[in-house]
Structure formats: structure tokens, C-alpha cells
Design an enzyme around this catalytic site. Structure first.
Site, PDB file in Angstrom:
ATOM      1  N   GLY A  76      43.985  56.124  20.039  1.00 14.99           N
ATOM      2  CA  GLY A  76      43.100  56.188  21.190  1.00 14.99           C
ATOM      3  C   GLY A  76      41.645  55.924  20.911  1.00 14.99           C
ATOM      4  O   GLY A  76      40.786  56.531  21.553  1.00 14.99           O
TER       5      GLY A  76
ATOM      6  N   GLU B 258      43.622  65.290  20.703  1.00 19.18           N
ATOM      7  CA  GLU B 258      43.056  66.521  20.141  1.00 19.18           C
ATOM      8  C   GLU B 258      41.990  66.239  19.091  1.00 19.18           C
ATOM      9  O   GLU B 258      41.130  67.093  18.841  1.00 19.18           O
ATOM     10  CB  GLU B 258      44.168  67.377  19.531  1.00 19.18           C
TER      11      GLU B 258
ATOM     12  N   ASP C  46      45.218  46.708  22.132  1.00 14.05           N
ATOM     13  CA  ASP C  46      44.904  46.707  20.699  1.00 14.05           C
ATOM     14  C   ASP C  46      46.177  46.828  19.873  1.00 14.05           C
ATOM     15  O   ASP C  46      46.208  47.508  18.851  1.00 14.05           O
ATOM     16  CB  ASP C  46      43.946  47.856  20.379  1.00 14.05           C
TER      17      ASP C  46
ATOM     18  N   LYS D  71      43.552  42.182  21.313  1.00  7.85           N
ATOM     19  CA  LYS D  71      43.529  41.815  19.893  1.00  7.85           C
ATOM     20  C   LYS D  71      44.606  40.778  19.611  1.00  7.85           C
ATOM     21  O   LYS D  71      45.765  40.951  19.995  1.00  7.85           O
ATOM     22  CB  LYS D  71      43.743  43.045  19.021  1.00  7.85           C
TER      23      LYS D  71
END
Length: 757
Positions: A257, A301, A352, A392
Site C-alpha cells: 500500500g 497497520e 503497481d 508500472k
């Protein structure tokens, strides 16, 4: 991480040592030449022997400590170690730069492509800019209008057998000489030692020290670099009913992420939502994520703690796996995006995706064909009008990849291919950047790409989607120039990498300066993620400690105030009781005085005229008090005992308060980052209670005796009435059986005579 300061200091020390040794050798040679020139005229035997001794000393080398130690234990030079003398003969070389390998580690020989030599960094090797430039191209013809009426026709697609895949399609869109030179460098990596590869890659990449900056990984910094170039987070068409800068974005194949973390960080201005009153995160940014479950899943997290991300939506498709290669998962994600955006679509689509191609770098483009196709298909499914697109890719040599890029090129106002600085220079990674989507859900293109994806899922190999001859010449020219430019940069990076492989003592480039310039250019903080988090934790601890410290102070102050109030009340109660006792004593004394006056009057009437007023005697301190005075003393003793009890209670309360304060201080001492200025003991702030009743000291007795003498003198000066009153008082006391010891025998004899008469 390799620091240039260490290598500079090491080189300086080596150079200084070499210069000192060379200077010493030159001085010795000059001294010897001078001695020989001065002694050359003399042919004495001493000078000849001296020269022979010098030659013998030069021929015999000095033994090191280790050689002397081995020779002492019977080792002969040239023989192996051990009992059988078949052990190691050569000395173990000390590797200063690879100390973790251990002594005696035998490193693999370098491939034939590399040779161990000494290198020097040239100016071209050190020239790395912080500002990047790129070129936009635009589609001249309205290609999206053409594709709206274009029917899906599978006859345009060219198929080939799986076993006939070669690298020949690569040769059409780049210089052959550049590709051959680049292949030489890539093929040499197959037999290179991995440790040597990683060390040389870190030292040769000037942007290596940037890493992930304050984010979870490098992808976020790549996005920051791209956003600085293209300004992708500013929406072209605003969302109805939302603020002007609000955007919907999608992040596909982007676990853990990094792209998402940067978008939330940038839109919230580093975690601080600023704007109108009542502005919520849903009025700033909202993201939708789609990635495969497992090791590449989202790791929200580990995002920066100060970034709000609670409205981010994670999707995994119809089968809940997150596999984007399945068309049903793409359709499921598209339907949920349009439902949550009220049919407006995404204003920014990020992709990506990548797979591991270690050892198969030459087939990397072929292995990534379906993944790139599905990412572009998902973009067409979910992006809204005026949206921006980032994806990408890797090599762009095959007709299949060029056909996909041509479809994208015809549906956006601006198109570009960029290899950001944060992308490692050795690999072929690059990004397509597109702005202002000109259509809205082109169903013919969407259905066509779904059809191609179904063929790939059925193990069909597709060579070409669109004929190269039918493409825009401006687009083909741009692809050729982009490929050659990126190849030249890769070859330059491999040349620098080769120097670090061949010379492990070659110092790296000053990466700190480049890092500082790039972060300033991209608008990122210079601190690392861990520095900011540790500072935030320390700040929270100080704030928490300050609150606890203030609460403890308030509690201690409240307890001190309560104790002072209790002590004041008790002291007032004690004084009130003392005044009551004094009033009682005065009242009893007045009553007693009235009785005495009455008795004196009666006695004066009954007394004889021969009585003399001078028969009065001084009061005796040893005489017991009268009955009324005894009652008064009992009351006083009771009051004193009550006061003692009150004082004891006060002392107990004070002790309890002191214990509470000590516990608070002990708790504060056990805390981390505690201030040394703790609350002092409460006992010094308390009002001391009145002293308890004690027995009179000799000094007090003497003082009381003097006071009584003064009272006697005052009584002698009173009129006759008062003297008669004193006489009557003495006579009334003489009726009691208790007399002083001096007159005891005389009183007994007088009573005996009276009884006999």
C-alpha cells in the site's frame, strides 16, 4: 548503508601512511648516499664490513609476531600446519569490507565479464540530478471516437505457438546495438555472487539512501516523484456535491500500500485535515484498493500513525482472493466502485503490479503481459471522465505491449513514459502516466480486452493485438526514443555497477546530499519514518506524564487543603473547649467567692474582739486544693485527654497523608521520562497542632510560686474585710484532717487537750 565518510577517512589514513613511508625511505637513501660519499675515499675494512652487513639485513625479512610464535613451536616455513604438516600454508587474508563472511571464506571467482581492477570515479559517474524532465505526447486524431464504433473482431489478433516464443519481436522498437550491450550486462548477473551484487548495487545507486522515506516502502516515494512531475492529485473535473479538491482514487495490485499511503498523506497535508469547519476525511479523499491476498496483501497497520485512513475500502473480488487475472473479479470491483461513487467513477487510477522474474530477466516482458492487460482493463472499467492514470510496466519491445499502450494513448489527452529517479537504475522498470481521460466506460474496448484475457486464461499465446502499421507514427516514434533513452541510462548504470563489482574498495557516491535535494524537490520531510514515530511516542509520553503529574499535584494539593482545614477545625475546637473551661472556672470561682463573702460576714458577727488580723499565714503549696478546685482539675484533665485524643487523630491523619504522598512519589519515580521536580512531602505544608498537656517542669512550678507570692502581697494590701475573709478561709481549712507536716504534732496535742477538758 555505506557511508562515504568512513571510506574517505580510510583513504586519508592510507595515503598519509604511504607518504610517511616514502619520505622515510627517501631520507634513509639520502643518508646512506651521504655516508658512502664521505667514506668512499677511505678503503678501510670497517666500512666494507658495514656495507656487507647492510646487505645481509636487507635480504633477511623481519618475522611477524605470528611467524615467531609458530617458529617457537617448531613450525618450518613452507610446510603446512598440523601434526601431519598437510594443513594450510598461505596466510588468511583479512577482508575489511566483508567481515561478516568469517575467516577463511572462499569467495566465488568473478565471471569472465568482470576483472578485479582498481577504478577511479569520473565526473560523469558522479553527475546525478535531483530535478527530472520528461515529455508529454497527445493523440492528434480522436481515437476514442473511432474505438466507440469499433466491433470486437478476434481476427485482428495474431496467435503463435507457446514453443515458438523468441526475443525477435524486441528488435523492432530499439537499437540492436544497445540491446546487445544491455543483454551482456544482464547475462553477467546470472553467475555473480549475490552478496557482491547487493553491495555493488547499493553503492552504485545514488538514490539508494532515500529508500521509503517516511512511508512503508519505496513505492510511495516513486509516487511522490511522479506526482511532482505530473500533478496527478489535483482533479480535472470535480465531484458533484464535494469540495473542489476531493478525489476518488483506486489502487490496484499495490500491496502493501505505498501508493495509497502517499495519496492519503498528501491530500491530508501530512495527517492534518485543513479547510472549512466541519471538514471530514470523506470530504478530502476516499480510496478503493484491490490486491491479492497473502504476502502481497495490504499492511495498513504499518502506515504512518499520523495519517487518517479509516475510510479506505479494501476489495478482493467475487471469489475473495484478490486475483485480478480473473474477469469476474474485475467486474465485481468495478460494480462496487461505481456504486460507492454514485456512478461518477475514479479520478485517479494507480496500478503497481509485478511478479518475481529472478533468473528470467530476458523473458520479463512476456511474463507480465496478462498482468499489464488486466490492470489496463480494470482502469477502463472504473475510471471516470477527466481521470488520471499511472501504471508500472517494464520493457516495451513486443507488439503485444505496444498495442496495449496504443489503446491507452488514444483515450487520454496526455501520455508519457517515465522512469523515475527512485526506480533502481539497473532494472527496466518504468511507468506510463496519462492525464484527462476523454471517454467514459468504452464498452467495445472493455469487451475486447475481456476477450483477450479469456484467451490468455486458456493458455493461448498472443503475439499482437493491433497491427503496427495502423498506429500513429508520432506514437511509434515516441516509443522508439523512450526505449533508447532508458537503455542508455541502464547501460550507464551497469557501467558504474561494474566498477564497484571489480573494485570493492571504491568509495561510494555522497548519497546524503542527493537524498536531501530530492526530498526537498518532492516536498517530503528529511526525517525517516522511525524518527518521526519515535518523536511522536516521546511527545505522547511527555504529554501523558504531564497530565499524570498535574493530576498528582492536584490530588496532593487537595489532600493538603483538606488536612489544613481539618487541622484548623480541630485547633478551633480545641480553643473553643479551652475557653469553655476557663469560663466554667471563672463561674465557679465567682460562686465560691460569694460563699466566702457570706461566711466572712457571718464570722465577723460572731468573732471576739480579741482576735488579731495578723494571725494569717502564707499559703502552703503542698496543701491539697478544696473540693471545688478538685472538680475543676478533673474537668481540665478530661478536656486535656480529649485534646490529646484529637491531637493523636490529627497525627494519624498526617501520617496517612504522608504515606499517600510517599506512594505518589514512588509511582512517579517508576515512570519513564519523569521530571525530577516532584511534589514535596505534605507534612511541611500542614499546620502543626497545639502541643499536648504535659506535667509542669520545676521552672514552671517556681514561676507559679512567684505568682502566688505576688498575689499574697496584693492580699495583704487589701482592706480589713479581705483579711477577715482570708482568716475565715484558713479556719475553714483547719477543720480538715489534713495539715502541713510542721504543725501536725502541735495540732494533735491541742485536740487531745480539748477532748480531755
Amino acid at each position: 548503508m555505506f557511508q562515504s565518510n568512513q571510506y574517505d577517512e580510510y583513504n586519508k589514513t592510507n595515503k598519509s601512511d604511504e607518504e610517511n613511508e616514502s619520505n622515510e625511505n627517501e631520507n634513509e637513501n639520502e643518508n646512506e648516499n651521504e655516508n658512502r660519499s664521505e667514506d668512499g675515499d677511505q678503503d678501510s675494512e670497517d666500512s666494507f664490513i658495514y656495507e656487507e652487513d647492510d646487505e645481509e639485513e636487507e635480504d633477511t625479512p623481519k618475522l611477524s609476531f605470528g611467524a615467531k610464535f609458530l617458529a617457537k613451536h617448531g613450525h618450518i616455513e613452507g610446510q603446512g600446519l598440523g601434526k601431519e604438516k598437510d594443513g594450510r600454508i598461505d596466510l588468511i587474508e583479512v577482508d575489511r569490507f566483508q567481515s561478516t563472511k568469517g575467516l577463511g571464506f572462499a569467495e566465488n571467482d568473478l565471471p569472465e565479464f568482470y576483472r578485479v581492477t582498481k577504478h577511479i570515479l569520473e565526473d560523469e559517474d558522479v553527475d546525478f540530478p535531483s530535478k527530472q524532465r520528461f515529455e508529454w505526447i497527445s493523440c492528434n486524431s480522436e481515437g476514442y471516437n473511432f474505438w466507440e464504433g469499433f466491433p470486437v473482431d478476434h481476427t485482428l489478433v495474431k496467435f503463435v505457438a507457446n514453443d515458438s516464443i523468441t526475443d525477435k519481436p524486441r528488435r523492432g522498437h530499439c537499437s540492436v546495438e544497445l540491446l546487445m550491450e544491455l543483454d551482456q550486462h544482464k547475462n553477467a548477473l546470472d553467475t555473480l555472487d549475490p552478496n557482491r551484487f547487493y553491495v555493488a548495487r547499493k553503492k552504485s545507486n545514488p538514490y539508494e539512501s532515500i529508500k521509503g522515506s517516511i512511508f512503508i516502502n519505496r513505492a510511495a516515494v516513486k509516487m511522490a516523484n511522479i506526482d511532482k512531475l505530473a500533478d496527478l492529485l489535483t482533479p480535472i473535473i470535480p465531484v458533484p456535491g464535494k469540495p473542489r479538491d476531493f478525489i476518488y482514487f483506486g489502487d490496484v495490485c499495490a500491496g502493501p500500500g505505498g501508493f495509497t499511503e502517499y495519496v492519503y498523506w498528501k491530500k491530508t497535508r501530512g495527517g492534518k485535515i485543513k479547510g472549512e469547519e466541519g471538514l471530514d476525511l470523506d470530504d478530502v479523499v476516499k480510496g478503493f484498493g484491490f490486491t491479492i491476498k497473502g504476502q502481497c496483501d495490504w499492511n495498513v497497520e504499518k502506515f504512518s500513525k499520523q495519517i487518517p485512513i479509516h475510510n479506505f475500502v479494501k476489495e478482493y473480488g467475487l471469489d475473495d482472493t484478490g486475483n485480478i487475472l480473473k474477469s469476474e473479479n474485475i467486474r465485481d470491483f468495478s460494480s462496487k466502485v461505481f456504486y460507492n461513487t454514485n456512478g461518477f467513477g475514479l479520478q485517479l487510477f494507480l496500478a503497481d503490479g509485478g511478479i518475481n522474474t529472478d533468473g528470467k530477466e530476458s523473458l520479463q516482458e512476456l511474463m507480465l503481459q496478462q498482468l499489464i492487460l488486466c490492470q489496463i482493463l480494470t482502469m477502463f472499467e472504473t475510471i471516470g471522465r477527466g481521470g488520471n492514470f499511472v501504471c508500472k510496466i517494464f520493457d516495451t519491445f513486443t507488439p503485444f505491449t505496444i498495442g496495449l499502450l496504443y489503446l491507452v494513448y488514444q483515450h487520454f489527452q496526455s501520455f508519457s513514459i517515465v522512469k523515475p529517479f527512485t526506480s533502481r537504475p539497473l532494472n527496466s522498470e518504468r511507468y506510463i502516466i496519462c492525464k484527462n481521460f476523454l471517454s467514459y466506460r468504452p464498452m467495445n474496448i472493455i469487451d475486447f480486452l475481456h476477450y483477450i484475457n479469456s484467451l490468455l486464461n486458456n493458455n493461448q499465446t498472443i503475439l499482437e493485438l493491433i497491427e503496427i502499421n495502423s498506429m500513429d507514427p508520432n506514437f511509434l516514434r515516441y516509443i522508439l526514443e523512450s526505449n533508447e533513452l532508458i537503455c542508455l541510462r541502464q547501460i550507464k548504470a551497469f557501467s558504474l555497477f561494474k566498477k564497484y563489482v571489480e573494485d570493492i574498495e571504491l568509495p561510494p557516491i555522497d548519497q546524503k546530499e542527493i537524498r536531501a535535494k530530492c526530498l526537498e524537490e518532492w516536498g517530503l520531510p528529511k526525517e525517516t519514518k522511525y524518527d518521526i514515530e519515535n518523536y511522536q511516542k516521546h511527545k505522547n509520553r511527555q504529554k501523558h506524564h504531564h497530565n499524570n503529574h498535574s493530576n498528582n499535584n492536584n490530588n496532593n494539593n487537595n489532600s493538603n487543603n483538606n488536612n489544613n482545614n481539618n487541622n484548623q477545625h480541630q485547633h478551633q475546637h480545641h480553643q473553643h473547649q479551652h475557653h469553655q473551661n476557663q469560663h466554667q472556672n471563672q463561674y465557679q470561682h465567682q460562686n465560691q467567692h460569694k460563699k466566702y463573702n457570706n461566711n466572712i460576714n457571718n464570722n465577723s458577727n460572731n468573732s471576739s474582739p480579741n482576735s488579731s488580723p495578723n494571725l494569717t499565714s502564707s499559703p502552703n503549696l503542698n496543701s491539697p486544693p478544696n473540693i471545688n478546685n478538685g472538680n475543676n482539675h478533673q474537668n481540665n484533665n478530661n478536656n486535656n485527654s480529649n485534646n490529646n485524643n484529637n491531637n493523636n487523630n490529627n497525627n494519624n491523619n498526617n501520617n496517612n497523608n504522608n504515606n499517600n504522598n510517599n506512594n505518589n512519589n514512588n509511582n512517579n519515580k517508576n515512570r519513564r521520562f519523569i521530571s525530577t521536580k516532584l511534589v514535596k512531602n505534605n507534612s511541611q505544608f500542614q499546620q502543626k497542632p497545639p502541643p499536648p498537656h504535659r506535667h509542669m517542669s520545676p521552672l514552671q512550678i517556681q514561676q507559679q510560686f512567684l505568682l502566688q507570692q505576688q498575689k499574697e502581697q496584693q492580699l495583704l494590701q487589701q482592706p480589713q474585710k479581705d483579711q477577715l475573709h482570708q482568716l475565715h478561709q484558713q479556719q475553714s481549712q483547719s477543720a480538715l484532717p489534713d495539715f502541713s507536716a510542721a504543725n501536725f504534732m502541735e495540732a494533735l496535742l491541742k485536740r487531745k487537750n480539748d477532748s480531755q477538758q
